[in-house]
Design an enzyme around this catalytic site. Structure first.
Site, PDB file in Angstrom:
ATOM      1  N   ASP A  59       0.220   6.589  11.434  1.00 20.87           N
ATOM      2  CA  ASP A  59      -0.303   4.743  11.513  1.00 20.87           C
ATOM      3  C   ASP A  59       0.657   4.434  11.876  1.00 20.87           C
ATOM      4  O   ASP A  59       0.969   3.532  12.847  1.00 20.87           O
ATOM      5  CB  ASP A  59      -1.299   4.874  10.408  1.00 20.87           C
ATOM      6  N   SER A 106       0.968  -0.840   0.254  1.00 18.54           N
ATOM      7  CA  SER A 106      -0.051  -0.140  -0.045  1.00 18.54           C
ATOM      8  C   SER A 106       0.802   1.034  -0.422  1.00 18.54           C
ATOM      9  O   SER A 106       0.429   2.074  -0.188  1.00 18.54           O
ATOM     10  CB  SER A 106      -1.168   0.096   1.293  1.00 18.54           C
ATOM     11  N   HIS A 114       2.037   3.264   6.823  1.00 20.46           N
ATOM     12  CA  HIS A 114       1.352   4.738   5.750  1.00 20.46           C
ATOM     13  C   HIS A 114       1.736   6.411   6.052  1.00 20.46           C
ATOM     14  O   HIS A 114       1.250   6.747   6.670  1.00 20.46           O
ATOM     15  CB  HIS A 114      -0.125   4.696   5.817  1.00 20.46           C
TER      16      HIS A 114
END
Length: 212
Positions: A180, A15, A183
């Site tokens: 977080d 991601s 990310h």
């Protein structure tokens, strides 16, 4: 390093690389470091983003032939590992370091064998958002060492995002770079992009004001 319109720069990972790209559009770069790198290149090379949310190293290996080798890239950049660590702590899914390193080594070897592409390997990183993430380093630290060994064994240029982001956090704070812990924010992506551009030699001969 100078890139030309004949070069295809492929970025693959999870991601952190994906960043919301449109998988129906091969030209979609997402909103993260890959787009920033593409926009900072002084030459019209083709840039492709092959990041997929949630992927671990075995997921990359499973799609390597279609998502990497079939495109015959001239430069391949890999950023993988944080989900191999994360899944241990949130789902109890283990990714043994020896198996992780072997899998990464196999995909890097295939790039050299099939494409003769220049390799860049980014280290996974973590900016702990709380005490519970501090424990992740017991898994992530040896995994990072495995990434470094695999990169060295296959002649890859290493991009130490695990060093660049903590250095930036000293100035901006960890939450400003990765809220977080995993990310990146836009600022965090900028740090990653800058680290890659520096490792690739794109900044050679450019003044600080001309850099990302």
């Amino acid at each position: 390093m100078r890139f030309t319109r004949d070069d295809l720069l492929l970025f693959i990972g999870d991601s952190v690389t994906d960043t919301g790209r449109d998988r129906e559009d091969p030209a979609s770069l997402g909103d993260g470091y890959v787009r920033m790198i593409a926009e900072a290149l002084p030459s019209p090379a083709t840039v492709v983003n092959q990041g997929v949310n949630g992927h671990r190293v075995h997921d990359l290996e499973a799609r390597w032939a279609t998502d990497v080798l079939a495109l015959a890239p001239s430069v391949v950049t890999v950023l993988i590992g944080i989900n191999d660590t994360w899944r241990r702590y949130d789902r109890g899914l283990l990714s043994p370091i020896t198996e992780f390193e072997a899998s990464l080594g196999r995909v890097l070897a295939l790039v050299k064998e099939k494409c003769a592409a220049r390799l860049f390997v980014m280290t996974p990183f973590l900016l702990p958002a709380g005490p519970e993430q501090e424990t992740w380093f017991e898994d992530l630290a040896p995994r990072t060492d495995a990434v470094l060994r695999a990169a060295t064994a296959h002649g890859a240029t290493v991009v130490r995002t695990d060093l660049a982001l903590p250095r930036a956090a000293e100035e901006h704070g960890a939450a400003a770079l990765a809220p977080d812990g995993v990310h990146p924010s836009p600022l965090g992506h900028r740090v990653i992009a800058r680290a890659w551009l520096e490792a690739a030699g794109v900044y050679e001969g450019r003044t600080p004001s001309e850099r990302l």
